[in-house]
Enzyme design. Structure first.
Site, PDB file in Angstrom:
ATOM      1  N   SER A  50     -60.498  18.079  -8.976  1.00 26.29           N
ATOM      2  CA  SER A  50     -60.676  17.652 -10.295  1.00 26.29           C
ATOM      3  C   SER A  50     -60.209  16.439 -11.436  1.00 26.29           C
ATOM      4  CB  SER A  50     -60.153  19.065 -11.221  1.00 26.29           C
ATOM      5  OG  SER A  50     -58.804  19.190 -11.307  1.00 26.29           O
ATOM      6  N   ASP A 339     -53.629  18.231 -20.218  1.00 31.39           N
ATOM      7  CA  ASP A 339     -53.652  20.165 -20.042  1.00 31.39           C
ATOM      8  C   ASP A 339     -52.559  20.286 -19.011  1.00 31.39           C
ATOM      9  OD1 ASP A 339     -54.466  20.090 -17.748  1.00 31.39           O
ATOM     10  OD2 ASP A 339     -56.091  20.665 -18.410  1.00 31.39           O
ATOM     11  N   HIS A 342     -53.314  18.218 -16.309  1.00 29.33           N
ATOM     12  CA  HIS A 342     -54.094  16.918 -15.931  1.00 29.33           C
ATOM     13  C   HIS A 342     -53.350  15.891 -17.234  1.00 29.33           C
ATOM     14  CE1 HIS A 342     -57.162  20.467 -14.648  1.00 29.33           C
ATOM     15  NE2 HIS A 342     -57.082  19.530 -13.154  1.00 29.33           N
TER      16      HIS A 342
END
Length: 381
Positions: A50, A339, A342
Site C-alpha cells: 500500500s 491514517d 500510511h
C-alpha cells in the site's frame, strides 16, 4: 502496509511449517511531462504494497480495509480518490515525475494496455510470502505473473530485441515486508521473541524477494530499486496497542530486514552481470522525522490525521466500522501520518526527493537519479 488480518491462522501454519517451530473510481489520468511513447526508451515498473499502490485493489474482490478509493483519500491532490493509501501522491508518483514519466496507472485498470512507460502492479496488503493477506490482496508472485503478461504483450508489439532493451533501461521498484511482519502479531506477540526466529522469518521474506528479482533479470531487467521496511513500532496503529513487547519486537524485525536485504542485494550484484540497485533506507528517513519533527515541518507524529480512538490508531479512515466513526484533521500539513498506517503525501514527497538525489547515508550504492540515468547497454556485461 497494514492491515487487520483475516487469514492469520493459515499464515502462522505456513511459518511454523517452514521454520520448524511448534505449534473507485477509475484511476485519474493526470499526465505529467513525458516523451512521446514511440520515442520512450525506458519505463518504471512498481511491485509492492500500500505504500506504492496506485489503485490495483479497486479492481479486485476484497474489503474496504484493503481499498482507498473513497474520500478522504486523495484529497490533497486528486479530484477523486484513486486508490492510493494517502491524501495524494505516493513515492512512485514523485520518482516517476522526476524521471520525466507520466503518472503510471495500476495494471488492473481496464483502460490501460499500453505499458509504454511502465505500469504499477502494487497492491495494498500485498506481501512477499504467499499467505500474507491471501485472497484479499495481490502478493509478490501474483504481481510477477502480471509482469510476465506485460512482457509477452510488449514482445508481441515491439519484438524481442526492442523489448529487451526497454526492460534493461527501465527501473523496477520493489517494496515488500511490512505486511509479512505485521500479520503474525495478530496471532501472538511472542512469535518473533528470539533473534533466531526473526532471522529465519526475515530470510524467508528476503528469499522470496530475491527470487523474483532474478526472474525479472531473466526478462531483461537490470536496474532495481528497493525500499526498506518502515519503523513498524511507531505507527499510530502500533501506538494504540500500548505494548512494550509489541514495540520492541516489531521494531527489531524491521531493523533486521533492513540490515539483511542490502547484503542480499550486494550478493546479487556480484552474481548477475549488469545488476544495479538502489536501496533506500525508508526506515531511517521516517524515524528521523518522528524523532525530530520540527526539522522537517511537522508538528504531529504520533497521531494520524484520519481515524478514530487514541492516536487515531483505529484503521477506519473513510470507512464505516460499527460504533467507531472516524475523525479527520484540518491541519494535514502538520501530520506525518494520514491514517493509522500510511504517511501523508508531504512525507512521501520528502522521501522521494531524498531517494532521488540523496547521498549514501540515504540510498546506496546509487540514488534513483543515478539508477535511471545508468546506461546498461554501454556497460560491459
Amino acid at each position: 502496509m497494514k492491515f487487520p488480518n483475516r487469514s492469520s491462522c493459515f499464515f502462522f501454519i505456513l511459518f511454523v511449517a517452514q521454520c520448524g517451530f511448534p505449534t473507485i473510481s477509475e484511476a485519474v489520468g493526470i499526465q505529467l511531462t513525458g516523451a512521446p511513447s514511440s520515442e520512450n526508451r525506458f519505463g518504471f515498473f512498481i511491485f509492492g504494497d500500500s505504500y506504492v499502490d496506485a489503485g490495483n485493489n479497486n479492481y479486485i474482490n476484497t474489503t474496504s480495509d484493503f481499498q482507498a478509493n473513497f474520500p478522504p483519500y486523495g484529497e490533497s491532490f486528486f479530484p477523486v480518490a484513486t486508490g492510493r493509501f494517502t491524501d495524494g501522491r505516493n513515492i512512485p508518483d514523485f520518482l516517476g515525475e522526476y524521471a520525466n514519466l507520466p503518472l503510471l496507472p495500476p495494471y488492473l485498470d481496464p483502460h490501460n494496455d499500453l505499458y509504454d512507460y511502465g505500469v504499477n502492479f502494487a497492491s495494498g496488503g500485498g506481501g512477499a510470502l504467499p499467505l500474507s493477506h491471501q485472497e484479499q490482496a495481490l502478493g509478490l508472485q501474483t504481481q510477477m505473473n502480471f509482469f510476465k503478461r506485460v512482457d509477452k504483450s510488449l514482445r508481441k508489439k515491439l519484438g524481442n530485441a526492442r523489448t529487451q532493451s526497454f526492460f534493461s533501461n527501465s527501473v523496477f521498484l520493489f517494496n515488500f515486508g511490512g505486511n509479512d511482519y505485521l500479520n503474525p502479531f495478530d496471532i501472538s506477540y511472542d512469535i518473533f521473541k528470539t533473534i533466531d526466529t526473526q532471522e529465519q522469518f526475515v530470510n524467508m521474506v528476503i528469499g522470496n524477494i530475491t527470487t523474483v528479482l532474478k526472474e525479472v533479470y531473466k526478462h531483461g531487467g537490470r536496474k532495481f530499486g528497493l525500499m526498506g521496511v518502515p519503523p513498524l513500532g511507531y505507527m499510530p496503529s502500533s501506538r494504540l496497542k500500548k505494548s512494550a513487547q509489541y514495540f520492541e519486537e516489531a521494531s527489531s524485525i524491521a531493523r533486521l530486514h533492513n540490515k539483511l536485504l542490502p547484503i542480499a542485494l550486494h550478493k546479487l550484484s556480484k552474481q548477475l552481470k549488469g545488476f544495479k540497485y538502489a536501496f533506500a533506507d525508508v526506515h531511517m528517513l521516517l524515524l528521523q522525522r518522528i524523532l525530530n519533527p520540527s526539522q522537517y515541518g511537522f508538528k504531529v507524529v504520533d497521531t494520524a490525521c484520519c481515524g478514530s480512538d487514541e492516536f487515531r490508531g483505529v484503521y477506519n479512515c473513510g470507512r464505516k466500522l460499527g460504533s467507531f466513526p472516524f475523525t479527520h484533521c484540518k491541519n494535514i500539513e502538520d501530520h506525518m501520518f494520514f491514517d493509522s498506517y500510511h504517511p501523508t503525501e508531504k512525507v512521501f514527497k520528502q522521501l522521494a526527493e531524498q531517494m532521488w538525489s540523496g547521498g549514501l547515508e540515504v540510498v546506496t550504492p546509487y540514488n534513483f537519479k543515478q539508477l535511471f540515468e545508468y546506461e546498461p547497454t554501454l556497460a560491459s556485461e
